[in-house]
Design an enzyme around this catalytic site. Structure first.
Site, PDB file in Angstrom:
ATOM      1  N   GLY A   8       2.819   5.702  -3.084  1.00  0.00           N
ATOM      2  CA  GLY A   8       3.880   6.585  -3.543  1.00  0.00           C
ATOM      3  C   GLY A   8       3.852   6.775  -5.049  1.00  0.00           C
ATOM      4  O   GLY A   8       4.021   7.894  -5.557  1.00  0.00           O
TER       5      GLY A   8
ATOM      6  N   VAL B 147       0.843  -1.198   0.000  1.00  0.00           N
ATOM      7  CA  VAL B 147       0.000   0.000   0.000  1.00  0.00           C
ATOM      8  C   VAL B 147       0.877   1.246   0.000  1.00  0.00           C
ATOM      9  O   VAL B 147       0.633   2.201  -0.750  1.00  0.00           O
ATOM     10  CB  VAL B 147      -0.965   0.011   1.200  1.00  0.00           C
ATOM     11  CG1 VAL B 147      -1.791   1.296   1.210  1.00  0.00           C
ATOM     12  CG2 VAL B 147      -1.893  -1.192   1.155  1.00  0.00           C
ATOM     13  N   ASP B 148       1.915   1.241   0.821  1.00  0.00           N
ATOM     14  CA  ASP B 148       2.854   2.367   0.834  1.00  0.00           C
ATOM     15  C   ASP B 148       3.462   2.596  -0.541  1.00  0.00           C
ATOM     16  O   ASP B 148       3.507   3.717  -1.049  1.00  0.00           O
ATOM     17  CB  ASP B 148       3.985   2.099   1.828  1.00  0.00           C
ATOM     18  CG  ASP B 148       3.647   2.526   3.244  1.00  0.00           C
ATOM     19  OD1 ASP B 148       2.570   3.114   3.455  1.00  0.00           O
ATOM     20  OD2 ASP B 148       4.464   2.268   4.150  1.00  0.00           O
ATOM     21  N   TYR B 149       3.964   1.530  -1.131  1.00  0.00           N
ATOM     22  CA  TYR B 149       4.662   1.678  -2.409  1.00  0.00           C
ATOM     23  C   TYR B 149       3.702   2.079  -3.523  1.00  0.00           C
ATOM     24  O   TYR B 149       4.010   2.959  -4.344  1.00  0.00           O
ATOM     25  CB  TYR B 149       5.382   0.377  -2.767  1.00  0.00           C
ATOM     26  CG  TYR B 149       6.408  -0.063  -1.734  1.00  0.00           C
ATOM     27  CD1 TYR B 149       6.992   0.857  -0.864  1.00  0.00           C
ATOM     28  CD2 TYR B 149       6.771  -1.392  -1.615  1.00  0.00           C
ATOM     29  CE1 TYR B 149       7.911   0.470   0.087  1.00  0.00           C
ATOM     30  CE2 TYR B 149       7.702  -1.801  -0.664  1.00  0.00           C
ATOM     31  CZ  TYR B 149       8.263  -0.874   0.185  1.00  0.00           C
ATOM     32  OH  TYR B 149       9.180  -1.274   1.134  1.00  0.00           O
TER      33      TYR B 149
END
Length: 405
Positions: free
Chosen positions: A176, A171-173
């Protein structure tokens, strides 16, 4: 080379930290954008500088992985002189990019309405856990929470096991990358129209958006996704992990022709004509029997024996590698997916390259910056700040605690 990179004419002020935000901007930096990290001296800069296990005195291999090809300026934005200096940088930049809690950009006055009087074309991109609006906007949001809240964990792992997080912070990647795409799109529009804007990007939206066809199936037909045995695809059979005599492989028959090639390579071409398995719909309806036959056959040989046979037959197949094995794969080298930088503490640092490609890839990479390494240089080059004025800013606390004159 750097002046020929696709984004060499972009300047981004990155009020970013840790993983999601820096992951989004590192791709832009690799493509030539001037990414200037605005780091808060009150907290030792980006928290990623201090992330264990390989961290010492503001340097970490975690930080190196997300911040190559960037520069660092320390500014205390709560200090009047620090804020004034920041606003001068806004006047000569294309975007202000942040990954903070959803209600923080307003408190820090880094939204478009806060900065448009300085630069009408400025783009203000906020990547937060839950966005700048909505009932959860003031809540902190991290990858783990979002994988649970957005339903990802409910479909990951074995059916009789617990809900499971992906081994990577997907989810973070993904967030981003979504933020980077949003920001580039907004900069394009600002250059075309002369007016900037806000980009309100959230990890929550990203995670919900990536439910894609599972969401469509549920919203229209009431389908409820569940965890599947050996990571099987919810509708394509066979398309899953299979144990071999010594390890595991993934086989994916996304098309009828792949199924026919698979059974031929297994020495059981009659399976293709079996009415239970003859069509994708039949295999879906009779999945347990189909998978059981395949498991029994594939367990007879090792992964090393099956791979060349199946690859030669044109069957989509891959070994289930460990991370070290994946990095050692010849194709990883063939695609230039490991790059190097030189660091005074860590020596030669190897790290994975950005997968974003636009023309020839960058042929040389710079290590991540030390905290505030470029403060004086950037202020001199972009704002014409001389030594005397820089000293005054330092004494006024623009770069941290006030110093005595």
């Amino acid at each position: 080379m750097s002046d020929r990179l696709p984004l060499a004419d972009l300047r981004i002020l990155a009020v970013e930290q840790y993983g999601a935000g820096p992951f989004g901007s590192v791709h832009l930096a690799d493509l030539g954008a001037e990414v200037i990290k605005i780091e808060d001296p009150r907290f030792g800069g980006d928290v990623g500088r201090h992330t264990p296990p390989y961290a010492e005195d503001g340097d970490s291999l975690f930080f190196e992985a997300f911040n190559r090809n960037k520069r660092s300026v320390v500014l205390d934005l709560t200090n009047p002189k620090g804020r004034e200096t920041f606003e001068k940088l806004v006047a000569v930049s294309d975007a202000v990019y942040s990954n903070l809690r959803g209600d923080v950009p307003a408190k820090m006055r880094i939204r478009y309405d806060d900065l448009k009087h300085i630069n009408p074309r400025i783009v203000c991109c906020s990547l937060s856990g839950y966005g700048m609006t909505g009932s959860r906007s003031a809540q902190p949001g991290y990858d783990y929470m979002l994988q649970g809240l957005a339903g990802w964990m409910s479909v990951t792992g074995e059916p009789d096991g617990p809900p499971t997080k992906s081994g990577l912070s997907m989810v973070d990647y993904s967030g981003g990358i979504v933020a980077a795409l949003s920001m580039i799109s907004a900069i394009h529009a600002a250059r075309r129209d002369g007016v900037g804007m806000d980009c309100d990007v959230s990890l929550y939206d990203t995670a919900i958006g990536m439910l894609t066809y599972l969401a469509t199936w549920h919203l229209n037909e009431g389908f409820e996704p569940v965890r599947t045995h050996h990571s099987a695809h919810p509708s394509l059979v066979p398309f899953q992990n299979f144990p071999t005599a010594d390890s595991w492989i993934v086989i994916g028959c996304a098309k009828q022709k792949f199924w026919e090639r698979l059974v031929e390579a297994l020495g059981s071409p009659e399976w293709a004509a079996d009415e239970r398995f003859a069509t994708p719909a039949a295999r879906y309806a009779n999945s347990p029997e189909c998978v059981k036959l395949l498991e029994l056959e594939l367990a007879r040989k090792t992964t090393g024996e099956w791979l060349p046979l199946l690859e030669k037959a044109g069957v989509p197949v891959a070994p289930i590698n460990t991370v070290p094995q994946a990095l050692a794969e010849p194709h990883t080298h063939d695609r230039g997916m490991v790059v190097t930088t030189e660091h005074p503490r860590f020596g030669t640092v190897l790290q994975v390259a950005s997968p974003v490609r636009a023309g020839a890839p960058r042929d040389e990479h710079r290590r991540a910056p030390f905290l505030g390494e470029h403060t004086e240089t950037i202020l001199h080059d972009l704002l014409g700040t001389g030594a005397d004025e820089f000293g005054e800013l330092r004494r006024a606390g623009a770069f941290g605690a006030k110093e005595n004159a």
